[in-house]
Design a protein around this motif. Sequence first.
Motif, PDB file in Angstrom:
ATOM      1  N   MET A  29      11.835  34.397  65.389  1.00 22.55           N
ATOM      2  CA  MET A  29      11.982  35.788  65.832  1.00 22.55           C
ATOM      3  C   MET A  29      12.952  35.924  67.008  1.00 22.55           C
ATOM      4  SD  MET A  29      10.265  37.469  63.753  1.00 22.55           S
ATOM      5  CE  MET A  29      10.164  39.099  64.492  1.00 22.55           C
ATOM      6  N   PHE A  30      13.422  34.819  67.547  1.00 21.58           N
ATOM      7  CA  PHE A  30      14.440  34.921  68.607  1.00 21.58           C
ATOM      8  C   PHE A  30      15.695  35.545  68.022  1.00 21.58           C
ATOM      9  CE2 PHE A  30      11.862  33.140  71.566  1.00 21.58           C
ATOM     10  CZ  PHE A  30      11.679  31.771  71.556  1.00 21.58           C
ATOM     11  N   ASP A  31      16.277  36.519  68.741  1.00 22.42           N
ATOM     12  CA  ASP A  31      17.438  37.205  68.185  1.00 22.42           C
ATOM     13  C   ASP A  31      18.673  37.134  69.081  1.00 22.42           C
ATOM     14  OD1 ASP A  31      16.609  40.702  68.991  1.00 22.42           O
ATOM     15  OD2 ASP A  31      16.605  38.873  70.201  1.00 22.42           O
ATOM     16  N   TYR A  32      18.563  36.444  70.210  1.00 27.90           N
ATOM     17  CA  TYR A  32      19.708  36.366  71.116  1.00 27.90           C
ATOM     18  C   TYR A  32      19.558  35.091  71.917  1.00 27.90           C
ATOM     19  CZ  TYR A  32      23.491  38.492  73.873  1.00 27.90           C
ATOM     20  OH  TYR A  32      24.692  38.788  74.455  1.00 27.90           O
ATOM     21  N   PHE A  33      20.687  34.395  72.086  1.00 23.56           N
ATOM     22  CA  PHE A  33      20.649  33.095  72.760  1.00 23.56           C
ATOM     23  C   PHE A  33      21.716  33.045  73.853  1.00 23.56           C
ATOM     24  CE2 PHE A  33      17.753  31.263  69.713  1.00 23.56           C
ATOM     25  CZ  PHE A  33      17.995  31.999  68.572  1.00 23.56           C
ATOM     26  N   LEU A  34      21.391  32.371  74.937  1.00 23.77           N
ATOM     27  CA  LEU A  34      22.294  32.327  76.082  1.00 23.77           C
ATOM     28  C   LEU A  34      22.375  30.905  76.619  1.00 23.77           C
ATOM     29  CD1 LEU A  34      20.011  34.856  76.420  1.00 23.77           C
ATOM     30  CD2 LEU A  34      21.760  35.612  78.015  1.00 23.77           C
ATOM     31  N   ASP A  55      27.371  33.255  63.951  1.00 19.99           N
ATOM     32  CA  ASP A  55      27.178  31.813  63.985  1.00 19.99           C
ATOM     33  C   ASP A  55      28.105  31.116  64.971  1.00 19.99           C
ATOM     34  OD1 ASP A  55      28.775  31.410  60.715  1.00 19.99           O
ATOM     35  OD2 ASP A  55      29.570  31.984  62.672  1.00 19.99           O
ATOM     36  N   LYS A  56      28.978  31.892  65.595  1.00 10.23           N
ATOM     37  CA  LYS A  56      29.914  31.289  66.557  1.00 10.23           C
ATOM     38  C   LYS A  56      30.371  32.350  67.537  1.00 10.23           C
ATOM     39  CE  LYS A  56      34.516  29.134  66.690  1.00 10.23           C
ATOM     40  NZ  LYS A  56      35.663  28.672  65.850  1.00 10.23           N
ATOM     41  N   ASN A  57      30.486  31.936  68.809  1.00 15.05           N
ATOM     42  CA  ASN A  57      31.086  32.802  69.818  1.00 15.05           C
ATOM     43  C   ASN A  57      31.893  31.928  70.767  1.00 15.05           C
ATOM     44  OD1 ASN A  57      31.702  35.125  71.256  1.00 15.05           O
ATOM     45  ND2 ASN A  57      29.914  34.940  72.583  1.00 15.05           N
ATOM     46  N   GLU A  58      33.102  32.375  71.063  1.00 16.51           N
ATOM     47  CA  GLU A  58      34.022  31.551  71.841  1.00 16.51           C
ATOM     48  C   GLU A  58      34.482  32.323  73.076  1.00 16.51           C
ATOM     49  OE1 GLU A  58      37.130  30.144  69.376  1.00 16.51           O
ATOM     50  OE2 GLU A  58      38.097  28.943  70.920  1.00 16.51           O
ATOM     51  N   ASP A  59      34.574  31.602  74.197  1.00 14.64           N
ATOM     52  CA  ASP A  59      35.074  32.194  75.438  1.00 14.64           C
ATOM     53  C   ASP A  59      35.795  31.112  76.210  1.00 14.64           C
ATOM     54  OD1 ASP A  59      33.575  33.957  78.294  1.00 14.64           O
ATOM     55  OD2 ASP A  59      35.645  33.559  77.728  1.00 14.64           O
ATOM     56  N   GLY A  60      37.119  31.088  76.043  1.00 13.33           N
ATOM     57  CA  GLY A  60      37.910  30.078  76.737  1.00 13.33           C
ATOM     58  C   GLY A  60      37.564  28.684  76.274  1.00 13.33           C
ATOM     59  N   ARG A  61      37.178  27.832  77.215  1.00 15.11           N
ATOM     60  CA  ARG A  61      36.830  26.442  76.872  1.00 15.11           C
ATOM     61  C   ARG A  61      35.428  26.298  76.280  1.00 15.11           C
ATOM     62  NH1 ARG A  61      36.105  23.030  80.738  1.00 15.11           N
ATOM     63  NH2 ARG A  61      35.739  24.553  82.413  1.00 15.11           N
ATOM     64  N   PHE A  62      34.667  27.381  76.298  1.00 12.54           N
ATOM     65  CA  PHE A  62      33.260  27.327  75.872  1.00 12.54           C
ATOM     66  C   PHE A  62      33.079  28.003  74.506  1.00 12.54           C
ATOM     67  CE2 PHE A  62      31.772  25.811  79.913  1.00 12.54           C
ATOM     68  CZ  PHE A  62      32.689  26.302  80.832  1.00 12.54           C
ATOM     69  N   THR A  63      32.377  27.287  73.627  1.00 15.90           N
ATOM     70  CA  THR A  63      32.045  27.825  72.311  1.00 15.90           C
ATOM     71  C   THR A  63      30.581  27.544  72.036  1.00 15.90           C
ATOM     72  OG1 THR A  63      34.289  27.409  71.504  1.00 15.90           O
ATOM     73  CG2 THR A  63      32.587  27.835  69.856  1.00 15.90           C
ATOM     74  N   VAL A  64      29.866  28.559  71.584  1.00 12.50           N
ATOM     75  CA  VAL A  64      28.466  28.355  71.201  1.00 12.50           C
ATOM     76  C   VAL A  64      28.381  28.519  69.682  1.00 12.50           C
ATOM     77  CG1 VAL A  64      27.916  30.763  71.745  1.00 12.50           C
ATOM     78  CG2 VAL A  64      26.088  29.084  71.528  1.00 12.50           C
ATOM     79  N   PHE A  65      27.668  27.584  69.060  1.00  9.90           N
ATOM     80  CA  PHE A  65      27.429  27.608  67.632  1.00  9.90           C
ATOM     81  C   PHE A  65      25.938  27.801  67.384  1.00  9.90           C
ATOM     82  CE2 PHE A  65      31.571  26.269  66.156  1.00  9.90           C
ATOM     83  CZ  PHE A  65      32.093  25.556  67.230  1.00  9.90           C
ATOM     84  N   LEU A  66      25.618  28.633  66.396  1.00  7.25           N
ATOM     85  CA  LEU A  66      24.226  28.889  66.044  1.00  7.25           C
ATOM     86  C   LEU A  66      23.995  28.564  64.576  1.00  7.25           C
ATOM     87  CD1 LEU A  66      21.384  29.982  66.693  1.00  7.25           C
ATOM     88  CD2 LEU A  66      22.259  32.273  66.140  1.00  7.25           C
ATOM     89  N   ASN A  67      23.010  27.713  64.312  1.00  2.00           N
ATOM     90  CA  ASN A  67      22.606  27.372  62.948  1.00  2.00           C
ATOM     91  C   ASN A  67      21.161  27.855  62.777  1.00  2.00           C
ATOM     92  OD1 ASN A  67      21.583  26.127  60.622  1.00  2.00           O
ATOM     93  ND2 ASN A  67      22.868  24.326  60.878  1.00  2.00           N
ATOM     94  N   LYS A  68      21.021  29.048  62.202  1.00  2.00           N
ATOM     95  CA  LYS A  68      19.690  29.653  62.121  1.00  2.00           C
ATOM     96  C   LYS A  68      18.766  28.887  61.189  1.00  2.00           C
ATOM     97  CE  LYS A  68      21.282  33.797  61.232  1.00  2.00           C
ATOM     98  NZ  LYS A  68      22.698  33.672  61.646  1.00  2.00           N
ATOM     99  N   SER A  69      19.299  28.349  60.120  1.00  3.89           N
ATOM    100  CA  SER A  69      18.432  27.642  59.184  1.00  3.89           C
ATOM    101  C   SER A  69      17.831  26.400  59.828  1.00  3.89           C
ATOM    102  CB  SER A  69      19.200  27.264  57.913  1.00  3.89           C
ATOM    103  OG  SER A  69      20.287  26.417  58.229  1.00  3.89           O
ATOM    104  N   ALA A  70      18.597  25.782  60.713  1.00  5.38           N
ATOM    105  CA  ALA A  70      18.103  24.580  61.413  1.00  5.38           C
ATOM    106  C   ALA A  70      17.449  24.927  62.737  1.00  5.38           C
ATOM    107  CB  ALA A  70      19.253  23.608  61.652  1.00  5.38           C
ATOM    108  N   LYS A  71      17.496  26.199  63.121  1.00  2.02           N
ATOM    109  CA  LYS A  71      16.985  26.640  64.426  1.00  2.02           C
ATOM    110  C   LYS A  71      17.605  25.775  65.529  1.00  2.02           C
ATOM    111  CE  LYS A  71      12.542  28.547  62.899  1.00  2.02           C
ATOM    112  NZ  LYS A  71      12.505  28.043  61.506  1.00  2.02           N
ATOM    113  N   HIS A  72      18.905  25.754  65.534  1.00  4.23           N
ATOM    114  CA  HIS A  72      19.639  24.874  66.436  1.00  4.23           C
ATOM    115  C   HIS A  72      20.866  25.609  66.966  1.00  4.23           C
ATOM    116  CE1 HIS A  72      21.325  21.094  67.964  1.00  4.23           C
ATOM    117  NE2 HIS A  72      22.483  21.530  67.508  1.00  4.23           N
ATOM    118  N   LEU A  73      21.128  25.459  68.257  1.00  4.88           N
ATOM    119  CA  LEU A  73      22.386  25.942  68.799  1.00  4.88           C
ATOM    120  C   LEU A  73      22.998  24.869  69.682  1.00  4.88           C
ATOM    121  CD1 LEU A  73      21.982  28.504  71.683  1.00  4.88           C
ATOM    122  CD2 LEU A  73      19.986  27.502  70.606  1.00  4.88           C
TER     123      LEU A  73
END
Lengths: 114, 111
Positions: A29-34, A55-73
């Motif tokens: 049920m988590f819908d936002y990750f930081l 599933d992806k957000n990029e900001d300069g040198r930083f990129t966050v990846f989200l895999n909902k099926s694996a519940k992993h970021l």
Amino acid sequence: DQQVKQNSPSLSVQEGRISILNCDYTNSMFDYFLWYKKYPAEGPTFLISISSIKDKNEDGRFTVFLNKSAKHLSLHIVPSQPGDSAVYFCAAKGYGGATNKLIFGTGTLLAVQP
Amino acid sequence: SQTIHQWPATLVQPVGSPLSLECTVEGTSNPNLYWYRQAAGRGLQLLFYSVGIGQISSEVPQNLSASRPQDRQFILSSKKLLLSDSGFYLCAWSSMAYEQYFGPGTRLTVT
């Protein structure tokens, strides 16, 4: 029961290489990750976030990846710099509610070697 | 721009003494406010949150209490400190967005 887990307490990387910090969660049920960065004796500073509809957000040198099926970021830092050495916390927000409460992981200490 | 202040920065208190930590936010109205504690080697534990003046929700039963006497002021208190209250206390605020912004923290050592 820890809903947000950072299983690696520490990570060491050479300057210029990629740093990959991982985070697992149990609540679908988590819908936002930081991601937050924290230096010793200071408050955490916000780095980057991602909504569960992406599933992806990029900001300069930083990129966050989200895999909902694996519940992993994961957070990728490229290239890593010595100033990136800090503790990194991932956090998750539950669906709904007016409080914007976040659940934090226990943190990963990143050391970037010159 | 918004800023958040916490004081004191460090505090050493004997067991059984009272506690008052203060947090104020500038540059925003009606923020959500939060108190966290980071114990040594641990993550951030949410202690209290507030969505408005006089509205306090506690996340964990403990020796601490919180109050919000004004819109942008959040106070963490204890009548009698325990050794286990030692830690790094952080205040944070958020608006309608999900990101929370943290203050510089207070290092509390109970002796």
